[in-house]
Design a protein around this motif. Structure first.
Motif, PDB file in Angstrom:
ATOM      1  N   ASP A  56      37.452  53.154   4.076  1.00 41.64           N
ATOM      2  CA  ASP A  56      36.247  53.198   4.102  1.00 41.64           C
ATOM      3  C   ASP A  56      37.006  53.025   2.078  1.00 41.64           C
ATOM      4  OD1 ASP A  56      34.475  52.907   5.531  1.00 41.64           O
ATOM      5  OD2 ASP A  56      33.823  55.068   5.601  1.00 41.64           O
ATOM      6  N   ALA A  57      37.936  53.949   1.705  1.00 43.02           N
ATOM      7  CA  ALA A  57      37.694  53.680  -0.020  1.00 43.02           C
ATOM      8  C   ALA A  57      38.849  52.177  -0.562  1.00 43.02           C
ATOM      9  CB  ALA A  57      38.957  55.387  -0.020  1.00 43.02           C
ATOM     10  N   GLN A  58      39.671  51.894   0.339  1.00 47.28           N
ATOM     11  CA  GLN A  58      39.822  50.363   0.750  1.00 47.28           C
ATOM     12  C   GLN A  58      38.810  49.613   0.337  1.00 47.28           C
ATOM     13  OE1 GLN A  58      43.541  49.617   3.747  1.00 47.28           O
ATOM     14  NE2 GLN A  58      44.936  50.810   2.566  1.00 47.28           N
ATOM     15  N   ILE A  59      38.115  49.819   1.304  1.00 48.53           N
ATOM     16  CA  ILE A  59      36.334  49.012   1.187  1.00 48.53           C
ATOM     17  C   ILE A  59      36.006  49.024  -0.263  1.00 48.53           C
ATOM     18  CG2 ILE A  59      34.422  47.962   1.990  1.00 48.53           C
ATOM     19  CD1 ILE A  59      35.350  48.618   5.107  1.00 48.53           C
ATOM     20  N   CYS A  60      35.615  49.828  -0.852  1.00 54.44           N
ATOM     21  CA  CYS A  60      35.203  50.440  -1.723  1.00 54.44           C
ATOM     22  C   CYS A  60      36.182  49.601  -2.645  1.00 54.44           C
ATOM     23  CB  CYS A  60      34.483  51.513  -2.144  1.00 54.44           C
ATOM     24  SG  CYS A  60      33.893  52.843  -0.868  1.00 54.44           S
ATOM     25  N   GLN A  61      36.818  49.776  -2.908  1.00 51.58           N
ATOM     26  CA  GLN A  61      37.867  49.521  -4.042  1.00 51.58           C
ATOM     27  C   GLN A  61      37.628  47.604  -4.071  1.00 51.58           C
ATOM     28  OE1 GLN A  61      42.046  50.527  -4.004  1.00 51.58           O
ATOM     29  NE2 GLN A  61      41.232  51.986  -5.510  1.00 51.58           N
ATOM     30  N   TYR A  62      37.689  46.978  -2.522  1.00 54.04           N
ATOM     31  CA  TYR A  62      37.027  45.366  -2.397  1.00 54.04           C
ATOM     32  C   TYR A  62      35.577  45.054  -3.312  1.00 54.04           C
ATOM     33  CZ  TYR A  62      36.166  41.348  -0.646  1.00 54.04           C
ATOM     34  OH  TYR A  62      35.431  39.682  -0.350  1.00 54.04           O
ATOM     35  N   LEU A  63      34.991  46.262  -2.608  1.00 55.59           N
ATOM     36  CA  LEU A  63      33.923  46.081  -3.569  1.00 55.59           C
ATOM     37  C   LEU A  63      33.237  45.800  -4.398  1.00 55.59           C
ATOM     38  CD1 LEU A  63      31.128  47.320  -0.657  1.00 55.59           C
ATOM     39  CD2 LEU A  63      31.981  44.863  -0.733  1.00 55.59           C
ATOM     40  N   ALA A  64      34.094  46.891  -5.369  1.00 53.53           N
ATOM     41  CA  ALA A  64      34.328  46.694  -6.580  1.00 53.53           C
ATOM     42  C   ALA A  64      34.619  45.474  -6.673  1.00 53.53           C
ATOM     43  CB  ALA A  64      35.142  48.455  -7.036  1.00 53.53           C
ATOM     44  N   GLY A  65      35.504  45.253  -6.906  1.00 51.63           N
ATOM     45  CA  GLY A  65      36.519  43.544  -7.629  1.00 51.63           C
ATOM     46  C   GLY A  65      35.903  42.865  -7.548  1.00 51.63           C
ATOM     47  N   ALA A  74      20.974  37.341  -4.874  1.00 49.75           N
ATOM     48  CA  ALA A  74      20.675  37.857  -3.203  1.00 49.75           C
ATOM     49  C   ALA A  74      22.215  38.120  -2.922  1.00 49.75           C
ATOM     50  CB  ALA A  74      21.059  36.284  -2.375  1.00 49.75           C
ATOM     51  N   ARG A  75      23.740  37.559  -3.206  1.00 50.23           N
ATOM     52  CA  ARG A  75      24.774  38.320  -3.105  1.00 50.23           C
ATOM     53  C   ARG A  75      25.005  39.652  -3.797  1.00 50.23           C
ATOM     54  NH1 ARG A  75      28.964  39.157  -0.182  1.00 50.23           N
ATOM     55  NH2 ARG A  75      30.435  39.089  -1.470  1.00 50.23           N
ATOM     56  N   ARG A  76      24.379  40.422  -5.196  1.00 48.00           N
ATOM     57  CA  ARG A  76      24.139  41.503  -6.177  1.00 48.00           C
ATOM     58  C   ARG A  76      23.610  42.039  -5.153  1.00 48.00           C
ATOM     59  NH1 ARG A  76      22.938  40.367 -11.778  1.00 48.00           N
ATOM     60  NH2 ARG A  76      22.019  38.210 -11.219  1.00 48.00           N
ATOM     61  N   LEU A  77      22.448  41.974  -4.633  1.00 44.50           N
ATOM     62  CA  LEU A  77      21.605  42.561  -3.517  1.00 44.50           C
ATOM     63  C   LEU A  77      22.004  43.027  -2.099  1.00 44.50           C
ATOM     64  CD1 LEU A  77      18.245  41.654  -3.377  1.00 44.50           C
ATOM     65  CD2 LEU A  77      19.311  43.633  -4.445  1.00 44.50           C
ATOM     66  N   ASP A  78      23.309  42.107  -2.072  1.00 39.37           N
ATOM     67  CA  ASP A  78      24.116  42.670  -0.909  1.00 39.37           C
ATOM     68  C   ASP A  78      25.634  43.374  -0.696  1.00 39.37           C
ATOM     69  OD1 ASP A  78      22.622  40.800   1.034  1.00 39.37           O
ATOM     70  OD2 ASP A  78      23.793  39.246   0.822  1.00 39.37           O
ATOM     71  N   GLY A  84      26.733  50.697  -1.499  1.00 34.71           N
ATOM     72  CA  GLY A  84      26.197  51.788  -1.665  1.00 34.71           C
ATOM     73  C   GLY A  84      26.115  52.987   0.503  1.00 34.71           C
ATOM     74  N   ALA A  85      26.114  51.785   1.232  1.00 32.15           N
ATOM     75  CA  ALA A  85      26.398  52.160   2.412  1.00 32.15           C
ATOM     76  C   ALA A  85      27.982  52.786   2.335  1.00 32.15           C
ATOM     77  CB  ALA A  85      26.016  51.081   3.725  1.00 32.15           C
ATOM     78  N   ALA A  88      28.539  55.810  -1.646  1.00 35.13           N
ATOM     79  CA  ALA A  88      27.880  56.433  -1.783  1.00 35.13           C
ATOM     80  C   ALA A  88      28.438  58.570  -1.841  1.00 35.13           C
ATOM     81  CB  ALA A  88      26.664  56.959  -0.866  1.00 35.13           C
ATOM     82  N   THR A  89      29.271  58.203  -0.696  1.00 34.52           N
ATOM     83  CA  THR A  89      29.078  59.619  -0.674  1.00 34.52           C
ATOM     84  C   THR A  89      31.333  60.140  -0.549  1.00 34.52           C
ATOM     85  OG1 THR A  89      29.570  59.527   2.201  1.00 34.52           O
ATOM     86  CG2 THR A  89      27.274  60.285   1.419  1.00 34.52           C
ATOM     87  N   ILE A  90      31.925  58.725  -1.097  1.00 31.32           N
ATOM     88  CA  ILE A  90      33.463  58.785  -0.867  1.00 31.32           C
ATOM     89  C   ILE A  90      33.882  59.785  -1.711  1.00 31.32           C
ATOM     90  CG2 ILE A  90      33.409  57.220  -2.819  1.00 31.32           C
ATOM     91  CD1 ILE A  90      35.236  56.617   0.894  1.00 31.32           C
TER      92      ILE A  90
END
Length: 114
Positions: A56-65, A74-78, A84-85, A88-90
């Motif tokens: 999950d931490a790696q996915i968060c880093q990817y999404l931040a990039g 639409a892409r920003r909302l996704d 957030g999903a 949020a609790t990382i």
């Protein structure tokens, strides 16, 4: 009669007189090829909760990039929903895992996310 060679030499000579002296070496090599990967997998026993957190931490880093102000709405909302999903609790999960495994220095040193 006096023996000229010790017993260990006689055993070696008997072994060398076999037709295929390379067979034990091949068997040894085959065993090593099968055993070493199993030993390596057994050595890397990361707990399931740490593995899930690192994923999950790696996915968060990817999404931040991925975030960019020029993205379509639409892409920003996704991205916002996904972030957030997943993220949020990382921070809470990281603190909890650090507390849980604080005595396991090798686990903490091996995983840069903890």
């Amino acid at each position: 009669m006096m023996k000229l060679f010790p017993k260990s030499f006689e055993k070696r000579r008997v072994f060398e007189n076999r037709r295929h002296p390379e067979i034990p070496i091949l068997v040894y090599q085959a065993i090593m090829v099968l055993i070493f990967p199993a030993m390596a997998m057994a050595a890397d026993t990361t707990p399931a909760d740490v593995t899930a957190f690192i994923h999950d931490a790696q996915i968060c880093q990817y999404l931040a990039g991925e975030w960019d102000s020029t993205l379509p709405d639409a892409r920003r909302l996704d991205l916002a929903e996904e972030t957030g999903a997943r993220c949020a609790t990382i921070d809470v999960r990281q603190k909890s895992l650090r507390r849980k495994y604080r005595h396991n220095k090798t686990l903490l040193a091996k995983n840069k996310h903890l």
